[in-house]
Scaffold this motif. Structure first.
Motif, PDB file in Angstrom:
ATOM      1  N   ASN A  27     -51.412  54.347 -53.094  1.00 23.30           N
ATOM      2  CA  ASN A  27     -52.851  54.303 -52.911  1.00 23.30           C
ATOM      3  C   ASN A  27     -53.182  53.178 -51.946  1.00 23.30           C
ATOM      4  N   LYS A  28     -54.400  52.655 -52.025  1.00 20.90           N
ATOM      5  CA  LYS A  28     -54.824  51.564 -51.142  1.00 20.90           C
ATOM      6  C   LYS A  28     -55.300  50.365 -51.958  1.00 20.90           C
ATOM      7  N   PHE A  29     -54.672  50.135 -53.097  1.00 22.78           N
ATOM      8  CA  PHE A  29     -55.009  48.966 -53.902  1.00 22.78           C
ATOM      9  C   PHE A  29     -54.658  47.693 -53.135  1.00 22.78           C
ATOM     10  N   PHE A  30     -55.388  46.630 -53.410  1.00 22.88           N
ATOM     11  CA  PHE A  30     -55.206  45.401 -52.629  1.00 22.88           C
ATOM     12  C   PHE A  30     -55.382  44.185 -53.536  1.00 22.88           C
ATOM     13  N   GLY A  31     -55.013  43.017 -53.000  1.00 22.86           N
ATOM     14  CA  GLY A  31     -55.243  41.754 -53.691  1.00 22.86           C
ATOM     15  C   GLY A  31     -54.135  41.394 -54.660  1.00 22.86           C
ATOM     16  N   GLN A  32     -54.391  40.376 -55.449  1.00 23.25           N
ATOM     17  CA  GLN A  32     -53.399  39.879 -56.388  1.00 23.25           C
ATOM     18  C   GLN A  32     -53.403  40.679 -57.681  1.00 23.25           C
ATOM     19  N   VAL A  33     -52.258  40.661 -58.342  1.00 23.25           N
ATOM     20  CA  VAL A  33     -52.170  41.266 -59.668  1.00 23.25           C
ATOM     21  C   VAL A  33     -52.540  40.173 -60.666  1.00 23.25           C
ATOM     22  N   ALA A  34     -53.818  39.948 -60.766  1.00 29.30           N
ATOM     23  CA  ALA A  34     -54.350  38.863 -61.582  1.00 29.30           C
ATOM     24  C   ALA A  34     -55.858  39.061 -61.676  1.00 29.30           C
ATOM     25  N   PRO A  35     -56.516  38.411 -62.619  1.00 34.21           N
ATOM     26  CA  PRO A  35     -57.974  38.507 -62.698  1.00 34.21           C
ATOM     27  C   PRO A  35     -58.631  38.014 -61.417  1.00 34.21           C
ATOM     28  N   ILE A  36     -59.708  38.661 -60.999  1.00 36.04           N
ATOM     29  CA  ILE A  36     -60.404  38.287 -59.767  1.00 36.04           C
ATOM     30  C   ILE A  36     -61.153  36.980 -59.955  1.00 36.04           C
ATOM     31  N   VAL A  37     -61.759  36.798 -61.117  1.00 35.36           N
ATOM     32  CA  VAL A  37     -62.559  35.605 -61.406  1.00 35.36           C
ATOM     33  C   VAL A  37     -61.757  34.669 -62.291  1.00 35.36           C
ATOM     34  N   ALA A  38     -61.777  33.394 -61.967  1.00 29.25           N
ATOM     35  CA  ALA A  38     -60.989  32.413 -62.721  1.00 29.25           C
ATOM     36  C   ALA A  38     -61.368  32.407 -64.199  1.00 29.25           C
ATOM     37  N   GLU A  39     -62.654  32.658 -64.497  1.00 28.27           N
ATOM     38  CA  GLU A  39     -63.107  32.626 -65.882  1.00 28.27           C
ATOM     39  C   GLU A  39     -62.483  33.745 -66.710  1.00 28.27           C
ATOM     40  N   ASP A  40     -61.937  34.767 -66.024  1.00 28.59           N
ATOM     41  CA  ASP A  40     -61.339  35.910 -66.726  1.00 28.59           C
ATOM     42  C   ASP A  40     -59.842  35.736 -66.917  1.00 28.59           C
ATOM     43  N   LYS A  41     -59.371  34.497 -66.853  1.00 23.90           N
ATOM     44  CA  LYS A  41     -57.931  34.259 -66.888  1.00 23.90           C
ATOM     45  C   LYS A  41     -57.296  34.787 -68.169  1.00 23.90           C
ATOM     46  N   GLY A  42     -58.052  34.873 -69.245  1.00 22.18           N
ATOM     47  CA  GLY A  42     -57.504  35.355 -70.506  1.00 22.18           C
ATOM     48  C   GLY A  42     -57.307  36.853 -70.540  1.00 22.18           C
ATOM     49  N   THR A  43     -57.806  37.577 -69.529  1.00 19.38           N
ATOM     50  CA  THR A  43     -57.641  39.025 -69.497  1.00 19.38           C
ATOM     51  C   THR A  43     -56.314  39.377 -68.835  1.00 19.38           C
ATOM     52  N   CYS A  44     -56.152  40.617 -68.510  1.00 22.70           N
ATOM     53  CA  CYS A  44     -54.935  41.110 -67.845  1.00 22.70           C
ATOM     54  C   CYS A  44     -53.728  41.054 -68.781  1.00 22.70           C
ATOM     55  N   GLU A  45     -53.968  41.189 -70.067  1.00 21.70           N
ATOM     56  CA  GLU A  45     -52.890  41.170 -71.049  1.00 21.70           C
ATOM     57  C   GLU A  45     -52.665  42.590 -71.553  1.00 21.70           C
ATOM     58  N   PHE A  46     -51.701  43.277 -70.950  1.00 19.17           N
ATOM     59  CA  PHE A  46     -51.407  44.670 -71.290  1.00 19.17           C
ATOM     60  C   PHE A  46     -50.360  44.693 -72.409  1.00 19.17           C
ATOM     61  N   GLN A  47     -50.832  44.659 -73.630  1.00 16.52           N
ATOM     62  CA  GLN A  47     -49.937  44.489 -74.778  1.00 16.52           C
ATOM     63  C   GLN A  47     -48.998  45.672 -74.994  1.00 16.52           C
ATOM     64  N   SER A  48     -49.427  46.879 -74.650  1.00 16.32           N
ATOM     65  CA  SER A  48     -48.636  48.073 -74.964  1.00 16.32           C
ATOM     66  C   SER A  48     -47.931  48.674 -73.757  1.00 16.32           C
ATOM     67  N   LEU A  49     -48.107  48.096 -72.570  1.00 16.14           N
ATOM     68  CA  LEU A  49     -47.612  48.708 -71.336  1.00 16.14           C
ATOM     69  C   LEU A  49     -46.086  48.699 -71.279  1.00 16.14           C
ATOM     70  N   ARG A  50     -45.492  49.872 -70.969  1.00 17.47           N
ATOM     71  CA  ARG A  50     -44.040  50.012 -70.830  1.00 17.47           C
ATOM     72  C   ARG A  50     -43.640  50.484 -69.435  1.00 17.47           C
ATOM     73  N   VAL A  51     -44.547  51.154 -68.740  1.00 14.43           N
ATOM     74  CA  VAL A  51     -44.287  51.652 -67.386  1.00 14.43           C
ATOM     75  C   VAL A  51     -45.413  51.174 -66.480  1.00 14.43           C
ATOM     76  N   LEU A  52     -45.060  50.357 -65.477  1.00 16.16           N
ATOM     77  CA  LEU A  52     -46.035  49.830 -64.523  1.00 16.16           C
ATOM     78  C   LEU A  52     -45.529  50.130 -63.120  1.00 16.16           C
ATOM     79  N   ASP A  53     -46.190  51.046 -62.426  1.00 17.52           N
ATOM     80  CA  ASP A  53     -45.771  51.463 -61.089  1.00 17.52           C
ATOM     81  C   ASP A  53     -46.894  51.147 -60.104  1.00 17.52           C
ATOM     82  N   LEU A  54     -46.684  50.099 -59.297  1.00 16.25           N
ATOM     83  CA  LEU A  54     -47.659  49.662 -58.299  1.00 16.25           C
ATOM     84  C   LEU A  54     -47.134  49.874 -56.885  1.00 16.25           C
ATOM     85  N   ALA A  55     -46.093  50.659 -56.714  1.00 10.06           N
ATOM     86  CA  ALA A  55     -45.401  50.785 -55.433  1.00 10.06           C
ATOM     87  C   ALA A  55     -46.318  51.328 -54.342  1.00 10.06           C
ATOM     88  N   SER A  56     -46.029  50.900 -53.114  1.00 11.79           N
ATOM     89  CA  SER A  56     -46.668  51.443 -51.903  1.00 11.79           C
ATOM     90  C   SER A  56     -48.183  51.303 -51.930  1.00 11.79           C
TER      91      SER A  56
END
Length: 487
Positions: free
Chosen positions: A229-258
């Motif tokens: 796809n055309k996803f962009f940027g860091q693999v992290a919360p956009i806003v510093a205040e959201d640092k506690g998010t981005c916790e994928f507790q159940s994720l087993r397959v993560l495909d961000l290729a290309s």
């Protein structure tokens, strides 16, 4: 009569059985033309012909029978047809026509199917915009709208437009597959309402968005495929205040290729992938979903395409033991985080074709389940960690096109890899490469400090000193004293 190895045509005498309410002939070897006379069976509630070899036109009126709850024609590539307009009094709960030759537009009246639970429209001929009315289907638990084209340049045969942005707040979706289309725009934030969602596959589209940290609010999400796809940027919360998010507790397959992801791969993000650290899988080996029919119960499995052991593979079912991270073909830079060694359940790791630098962390030797490792086409430096040679399940290894140096670890297991696993690293030497190493110790042979306790060292020194003193006394008594007596 499902799974009965029936073969031949569906005979014309069936036309007289107009009062039939259930026809289940799935998973047989039936051939010949589609039985158009069944369009007159107005009492049908369940109509299942999937996994047969029929061909021909499916009359649209079949979909409009008032009593029809389930129509399942998927995996019959020879049948074709179009979807009709659906009325608001339809009782359809399961509409499955994936991998057929259906074509045309998906009617916006699909939003009238208020009881719909399973919608499978993965046929190669559908074109036009995806109706936003799909987002209004309150009870929908499985949605597949992926193009299944066998050629790369068939224009006009893929869905386009944007995803519905007003998904019902009572969303019951468990699996969504929009892969292989021309979908554009952003991921709808209303997907956060789908608390039962386990699989999201939107690979091979034109989505232009940042990494969806907000999806970490989905407690059941296990498979997230965003590749091509055309996803962009860091693999992290956009806003510093959201640092506690981005916790994928159940994720087993993560495909961000290309995509166009960039920045450093944060160790904090890796440490939040808890399901890649501790085995929490239970139930069936493969991910599957149940459709409650009027008199029958049918199980459905989800398929997805991933890069596995260096090859693009379509998994007809997703097994719960598959644990995969693919971030290849992006612009990530910096080092590989040491935290990667915490993901002890990983069996596939692909970080190739990025801008990663610095040495491969020694912590990779903790990945005892690893079957495939691809770190090729980066700018990695240093030696190959000796611990890699201890990973007994490692069947695919690609470290080519880096700046690695030193002796390739020697072990019977490493000898099974070809030159291609190590080529274009000018500083590497030793088998299987033709470049021989010098006799001098190489940099991947490290000296480790003794782990002996100080008390043990002191005892050893005193023991040696005692032995030396005793030996000297014996010499004096044996040789020196007799000589003095003679004199």
């Amino acid at each position: 009569m499902p799974f009965c190895e029936l073969h031949g045509h569906i005979c014309a005498p069936f036309a007289g059985l107009r009062s039939l309410s259930v026809i289940d002939l799935q998973h047989n070897r039936l051939s010949g033309p589609f039985p158009e006379f069944m369009a007159n069976f107005s009492s049908l509630s369940v109509f299942q012909l999937s996994y047969n070899d029929l061909h021909g036109w499916v009359p649209p009126v079949i979909f409009q029978h008032k009593r029809l709850v389930t129509i399942d024609l998927h995996q019959i590539p020879g049948v074709s047809g179009t979807l009709p307009n659906f009325s608001a009094d339809s009782n359809l709960e399961n509409l499955l026509i994936g991998n057929t030759n259906f074509s045309g537009a998906i009617p916006s009246s699909v939003g009238n199917l208020k009881s719909l639970k399973k919608l499978g429209l993965g046929a190669q001929g559908f074109a036009g915009d995806l109706p936003s009315s799909i987002g209004e289907l309150r009870f929908l638990s499985s949605l597949e709208v992926s193009g299944l084209e066998t050629q790369m340049h068939l224009k006009g045969n893929q869905l386009q437009g944007v995803l519905p942005h007003d998904i019902n707040k009572h969303c019951m979706l468990e699996a969504i597959d929009f892969s292989d289309n021309w979908i554009q725009g952003l991921l709808p934030r209303s997907l956060a309402s789908c608390k039962n969602l386990e699989v999201l596959d939107i690979g091979n589209n034109h989505i232009n968005d940042s990494f969806p940290c907000w999806m970490s609010a989905l407690p059941s999400l296990q498979v997230l495929v965003l590749n091509n796809n055309k996803f962009f940027g860091q693999v992290a919360p956009i806003v510093a205040e959201d640092k506690g998010t981005c916790e994928f507790q159940s994720l087993r397959v993560l495909d961000l290729a290309s995509n166009n992801f960039s920045g450093a791969l944060a160790g904090d993000f890796i440490m939040k992938l808890k399901s890649m650290m501790v085995n929490t899988a239970n139930g069936a080996l493969a991910m599957e979903y149940k459709a409650d029919l009027q008199r029958l119960q049918q199980k459905y499995q989800v398929a997805t395409s991933l890069t596995y052991k260096g090859n693009s593979i379509t998994f007809e079912k997703i097994v719960r033991t598959l644990v995969l991270i693919d971030v290849s073909n992006n612009v990530f830079h910096g080092s590989i985080p040491e935290a990667i060694g915490k993901l002890v359940l990983l069996n596939t790791l692909n970080m190739s074709h990025n801008l990663l630098t610095q040495p491969i962390p020694s912590e990779v030797d903790r990945l005892k389940q690893l079957e495939s490792l691809d770190l090729s086409s980066n700018a990695l430096t240093g030696v190959i960690p000796q611990g890699l040679a201890t990973l007994d399940f490692l069947a695919t290894l690609n470290l080519s096109d880096n700046n690695l140096e030193g002796r390739i670890p020697e072990s019977p297991h490493f000898l099974t890899f070809s030159n291609n696993s190590f080529v274009r690293n000018d500083g590497l030497c030793g088998p299987p490469l033709s470049q021989k190493c010098s006799n001098a110790p190489t940099s991947n042979t490290a000296c480790y400090p003794s782990k002996d306790k100080p008390a043990d060292i002191t005892l050893f020194l005193f023991a040696g000193l005692g032995f030396s003193v005793g030996f000297a006394i014996v010499i004096v008594m044996t040789w020196v004293l007799p000589l003095r007596k003679k004199s």
